[in-house]
Design an enzyme around this catalytic site. Sequence first.
Site, PDB file in Angstrom:
ATOM      1  N   LYS A 166     -35.446 -43.415  47.926  1.00 17.35           N
ATOM      2  CA  LYS A 166     -35.870 -42.233  48.676  1.00 17.35           C
ATOM      3  C   LYS A 166     -35.118 -42.165  50.006  1.00 17.35           C
ATOM      4  CE  LYS A 166     -39.887 -40.254  50.895  1.00 17.35           C
ATOM      5  NZ  LYS A 166     -41.281 -40.442  51.234  1.00 17.35           N
ATOM      6  N   GLU A 223     -31.922 -54.070  49.832  1.00 19.28           N
ATOM      7  CA  GLU A 223     -31.769 -54.663  48.493  1.00 19.28           C
ATOM      8  C   GLU A 223     -31.012 -53.701  47.579  1.00 19.28           C
ATOM      9  OE1 GLU A 223     -34.464 -54.489  50.288  1.00 19.28           O
ATOM     10  OE2 GLU A 223     -35.821 -56.190  49.996  1.00 19.28           O
ATOM     11  N   GLY A 261     -43.014 -42.574  48.126  1.00 17.54           N
ATOM     12  CA  GLY A 261     -42.275 -43.378  47.146  1.00 17.54           C
ATOM     13  C   GLY A 261     -43.170 -43.848  46.002  1.00 17.54           C
ATOM     14  N   ARG A 262     -44.363 -44.335  46.329  1.00 15.13           N
ATOM     15  CA  ARG A 262     -45.231 -44.894  45.276  1.00 15.13           C
ATOM     16  C   ARG A 262     -45.933 -43.808  44.461  1.00 15.13           C
ATOM     17  NH1 ARG A 262     -46.471 -46.517  50.295  1.00 15.13           N
ATOM     18  NH2 ARG A 262     -48.370 -45.762  51.292  1.00 15.13           N
ATOM     19  N   GLU A 311     -50.229 -50.925  49.168  1.00 16.39           N
ATOM     20  CA  GLU A 311     -49.427 -50.316  50.244  1.00 16.39           C
ATOM     21  C   GLU A 311     -50.182 -49.148  50.868  1.00 16.39           C
ATOM     22  OE1 GLU A 311     -45.427 -49.019  49.427  1.00 16.39           O
ATOM     23  OE2 GLU A 311     -44.623 -50.952  50.003  1.00 16.39           O
ATOM     24  N   HIS A 353     -57.069 -66.782  28.592  1.00 16.57           N
ATOM     25  CA  HIS A 353     -56.692 -68.190  28.398  1.00 16.57           C
ATOM     26  C   HIS A 353     -56.071 -68.759  29.661  1.00 16.57           C
ATOM     27  CE1 HIS A 353     -57.664 -67.763  24.161  1.00 16.57           C
ATOM     28  NE2 HIS A 353     -57.219 -66.520  24.335  1.00 16.57           N
ATOM     29  N   LYS A 369     -39.031 -54.839  56.896  1.00 19.88           N
ATOM     30  CA  LYS A 369     -37.649 -54.429  56.594  1.00 19.88           C
ATOM     31  C   LYS A 369     -36.766 -54.635  57.830  1.00 19.88           C
ATOM     32  CE  LYS A 369     -37.814 -50.815  52.977  1.00 19.88           C
ATOM     33  NZ  LYS A 369     -37.690 -49.384  52.679  1.00 19.88           N
TER      34      LYS A 369
HETATM   35  O1  LIG Z   1     -37.003 -45.699  47.827  1.00 23.68           O
HETATM   36  P1  LIG Z   1     -36.654 -46.514  48.999  1.00 23.68           P
HETATM   37  O2  LIG Z   1     -36.477 -45.698  50.241  1.00 23.68           O
HETATM   38  O3  LIG Z   1     -35.463 -47.385  48.729  1.00 23.68           O
HETATM   39  O4  LIG Z   1     -37.860 -47.467  49.299  1.00 23.68           O
HETATM   40  C1  LIG Z   1     -38.266 -48.458  48.401  1.00 23.68           C
HETATM   41  C2  LIG Z   1     -39.569 -49.069  48.860  1.00 23.68           C
HETATM   42  O5  LIG Z   1     -39.349 -49.580  50.170  1.00 23.68           O
HETATM   43  C3  LIG Z   1     -40.465 -50.190  50.792  1.00 23.68           C
HETATM   44  O6  LIG Z   1     -40.827 -51.337  50.159  1.00 23.68           O
HETATM   45  C4  LIG Z   1     -41.635 -49.251  50.840  1.00 23.68           C
HETATM   46  O7  LIG Z   1     -42.742 -49.893  51.356  1.00 23.68           O
HETATM   47  C5  LIG Z   1     -41.933 -48.724  49.466  1.00 23.68           C
HETATM   48  O8  LIG Z   1     -42.995 -47.805  49.528  1.00 23.68           O
HETATM   49  C6  LIG Z   1     -40.706 -48.068  48.904  1.00 23.68           C
HETATM   50  O9  LIG Z   1     -40.993 -47.559  47.644  1.00 23.68           O
END
Ligand SMILES: O=P(O)(O)OC[C@H]1O[C@H](O)[C@H](O)[C@@H](O)[C@@H]1O
Length: 489
Positions: free
Chosen positions: A186, A192, A247-248, A333, A364, A467
């Site tokens: 996003k 990463e 994002g979520r 989150e 189990h 981050k």
């Molecule tokens: O989609 P991006 O901007 O790369 O973000 C990826 C992720 O980054 C962080 O971990 C946020 O807390 C997430 O909510 C998000 O989905």
Amino acid sequence: MTSASSKKNQAPESVPFLRDSAPDRTEIRACGIKLDISRQRISAADFEGLLKFVEKKGLLEAHRAMVQGATVNQGEHRQALHTSLRAFSAEAPRYDEVLAERKRLFDFAQRVRDGRWRGCRGDRITDVINIGIGGSEMGPRAVWHALRTANPDLRLHFLASVDGVLLERILSVCNPRSTLVVVSSKSFTTRETQVNATAVDQWLLDNGIVGADRSRHMVVVSANPEAADIMCLPPENRFRLWNWVGGRFSVWSSIGLPVVLALGTEAFTEFLMGANEMDRHSVSADEGENIPVLLAMMEYWNATKMGITSHCLLPYDERLRVIVPWLQQLEMESLGKTHGPDGHLVEGNTGLEVWGANGNEGQHSFYQWLRDGTGRTSIDLVWSEMPGHRYAEHYRVLLANARAQAEALVMRGPESPFFNAVSTIVLDAVTPRRLGALMAMYEHKTTMLGHLFGLNPFDQPGVELGKRLSRSAERGLDPKKALAEASAS
Ligand SMILES: O=P(O)(O)OC[C@H]1O[C@H](O)[C@H](O)[C@@H](O)[C@@H]1O
């Protein structure tokens, strides 16, 4: 023993089951989902009181306002319009933009699927690598795991963590000439994802896919208008997402591209329709008949009155295994916060710790703790009335286990201070439509809980601080110093 700890070990004065005093209030059906809350620990009188409380809090009004486009993400001054992503009516806010982008996405996916879009040397696309993390990975991965066939024509690979082992494993089974890379982010600033995208780009390069040829093998999904430029791709290789989608909550948008590619536009449309069905149920059903409201209400009760601090999701269906980490991000989150949007400290407990696993495997492993350990846990057991396979005996045994455990998990001496509160959620089948409804149901439960707790469920300041500190650590800065600098700024 101190008086505080002896109090903690006393049985709560009353942990009745809802089924004891209000058996007619325990089962609700909508959108192919049957929710049974008979094993929740609440009396009929408290249940009615809770319903009144929820009404007084204006829960449904707030929920409807979100769907209609109110600025509910107060911290970031944004709307949260994930419901518009699966709307099928022009009345939904931002409908035109959503529709236009979905059309672009579907056209592209269709071309890849029928072989009109090929690799730069004419090979058909056989593998898709999704590079993305958090909300840019978990939704599509959960959907793919639920709906994939055993032997798909198009294979999906999810490269999320910045761990070379994963990178190596994925690249070792892909042929660059028949691979399409989807860089999903996003913000397009997640470290990463940047590092993984650079490595996969280098792999393409090492295999002679350079210059204009790259644009046959890589697309980006982002709300950042610079994303295509950053990856040196033409603008048409970017699929849009908007800042008004968290994002979520984004699996319904272009972030769903890998699943559209692998499952087709029809299945994805069904998935959106199922979610839309749940949206309509959530805004129109009265509180006592409203599945997301009841889930949110019971979790609020468990967190604030029952001293429960964790929620365990136990799907008795292989297809729903990856819903667990998806829900974990969604709830933790969104609700893992102690301060309201205006900065005030919220009184009492807020969002629960969310965990879980495939239920049958869990039996189990950790069910011993759930049954006899020193914890109080809220539990959702989920299963389907239709198996996703042809092995009748497997299904019979699995279902017998699920049903038996729903009861076993609440059987404990009445004197015990430790107990569980169980809901069962039964789908009539695991189809794209039902999966959409199930995931939308949990989204609404989460945002409704945000309202009840007095939290903004749409930001994640704790993750963002993490981050920033990771970036400082990369530059060689001591994280403690970086933290001091971040707090000073
Ligand atoms: O989609 P991006 O901007 O790369 O973000 C990826 C992720 O980054 C962080 O971990 C946020 O807390 C997430 O909510 C998000 O989905």
